[in-house]
Design an enzyme around this catalytic site. Sequence first.
Site, PDB file in Angstrom:
ATOM      1  N   ASN A 165      34.503  39.055  42.416  1.00  0.00           N
ATOM      2  CA  ASN A 165      35.229  40.254  42.808  1.00  0.00           C
ATOM      3  C   ASN A 165      36.597  40.226  42.146  1.00  0.00           C
ATOM      4  OD1 ASN A 165      33.504  41.687  44.961  1.00  0.00           O
ATOM      5  ND2 ASN A 165      33.460  39.538  45.598  1.00  0.00           N
ATOM      6  N   GLU A 166      36.725  40.931  41.055  1.00  0.00           N
ATOM      7  CA  GLU A 166      37.941  40.921  40.266  1.00  0.00           C
ATOM      8  C   GLU A 166      39.034  41.756  40.930  1.00  0.00           C
ATOM      9  OE1 GLU A 166      38.178  38.805  38.155  1.00  0.00           O
ATOM     10  OE2 GLU A 166      36.524  38.675  36.732  1.00  0.00           O
ATOM     11  N   PRO A 167      40.292  41.612  40.473  1.00  0.00           N
ATOM     12  CA  PRO A 167      41.369  42.434  41.023  1.00  0.00           C
ATOM     13  C   PRO A 167      41.008  43.917  41.040  1.00  0.00           C
ATOM     14  CG  PRO A 167      42.280  40.753  39.593  1.00  0.00           C
ATOM     15  CD  PRO A 167      40.786  40.644  39.480  1.00  0.00           C
TER      16      PRO A 167
END
Length: 637
Positions: A165-167
């Site tokens: 879950n990236e920024p």
Amino acid sequence: MSGTDATHLVPQSPKNKIAYRVYPESTDASAAVAREIADLIRSRAAESKTAVLGLVAGSSPVNVYAELIRLHREENLSLANVVTFNLDEYYPMQPACLQSHSRFMHEHLFDHVDIRPENIHLPDGTEPVESIAESCSAYDQKMLDAGGIDIQLLGIGRTGHIGFNEPGSGTDSRTRMITLDGMTRIDSASHFFGVENVPRRAITMGVATILQARKIFLLAFGEGKSSIIARTIEGELAPSVPATSLQQHPDTELILDRAAAAQLTVIQSPWLVDKVIWDDTMVRRAVIDLSQALQKPVLMLVDGDYNENGLQDLLAEHGSAYEINLRVFRHLQSTITGWPAGKPNQPDVVFPKRIVLFSPHPDDDVISMGGTLTRLADQGHEVHVAYQTSGNIAVFDGDAIRFAKFAREFCKEFDLLTPPVVELTKRMIEFLGDKDHGEVDIPEMQRLKGLIRRGEAEEGAIVCGVPAERLHFLELPFYETGVVRKSAISDADIQITVDLLREVQPHQIYAAGDLSDPHGTHRTCLEILLAACERCQDDEWMSHCVVWLYRGAWQEWAPHEIEMAVPLSPQEVDRKRAAIFKHESQKDRALFPGADAREFWQRAEARNASTARTYDQLGLAQYQAIEGFVEYKRPQS
């Protein structure tokens, strides 16, 4: 809580938005988590129920899985009632690939315990793109059908990502395909032998999926995680740092070692949180911190500076600012020496000394302490360098092909070409021509790459004044796997090191205390050396031996930690750079650069210059560069 060695739970509070525990070492932390998982498994088994675990691949949980395997083998822990769901997987990714999270889980856990194959669930990196969304929804539904996840394990990336879950990932996100952030791909590059080989996409549980777990353990170990851990625990909830979403979960704990917790306020500046014991180390930390915060030399600090910045207790206990300043300044001044092994013709000083510098990789000696190494050799000491690993996996295939072709042409030029040489070079060249990225090198290629690193190490050491006959290439067995993941430490690793120590019987040992390298080799090499020193503890020479820890390749000692500061002149900095340049296979572009894109010589010079500037700003003499060291203190028996 002392702020340095707490192992009890630090609960949520206005300052600490997530509960956490700090353990002395990552192994202690991993064992504690494994015990809690085992307790859950056993309690559910007693009720004839399943225990549902959310698992994660990566370096952080390795020791958790190793402890679960030990509990299975030695303490009859059965995983027959366990159902698992893994957090993520690269896309596309075949299960048998070296970098596959599926393969990781089987190698590190599933193949060693009695878990039922039908109870193992992993995101499918081979799913056709058009059916990914449906597959991800089905994955979430399987978790619900299993009763929901009881314990979810997480790691954390430098961007604060959990899973992939990236920024920007929202708290409503579910299991899905995602495009990987550039920093995440750089951090994964070592496992894929180059960032260009890292998949651009992945399948991951969403933030909402993760938050449905009843209990969450986030594991973070090492100095490289300290900044993002402080942001996660003490920062505000922000989609730009997905890990902060855990602040909303009712039962999350961050499981940390001391290094990962280093930037938490209670550890970095404990006097701002609670009463502290004002010993010498704590006084230095506080005064240096104050000096740097106010950008004033130590000797220029006044009572008001202390009172206005939370140091009233220090002032009350130790008198005036002038007295405290002088005490800290004198200590800093005493650390600076141009004679790291002592001066000649001094009472009770052995001169010259026998010295062994342990270098985890074939270039850490010159990168991290090339100036001090040169100083020791020039001052007449008997300096040995022990290269603990071959470093063979860090050589680009193109360089290896060039050397193989050179060997063939050399033999041909001087009428030394024989059928075995022709066959060997042909096999090497053909292998590299057909090699898939991430494929393990054939043994001959591993040996060739090791020879390349060895030749570079010899040339670099000679620049520093160390003759080739005092170089020792240990090639510790734990490293020689041909891939980034290494074997466990064995008795052979330790005994090889013991044999060298007893052969040289050094007065000084220098070793890498730089434990932030992304692959763990520095940490492993230090563990091996310290185990070897323990075996030698009753040897007469060992009672007089001092162990100094250096840094520089990945991180630097904080000024309050430094116990020996060796200043370098501009000429010595140039000579150090020349030694580093001899490592041509690592020049221009290292195969495993880690998070810092600069070349190693640039990193080393910047860190050494920064330490010198820090000393200057604290009010000490101005130098071009400084290499810092900390003395290793053996645990009291």
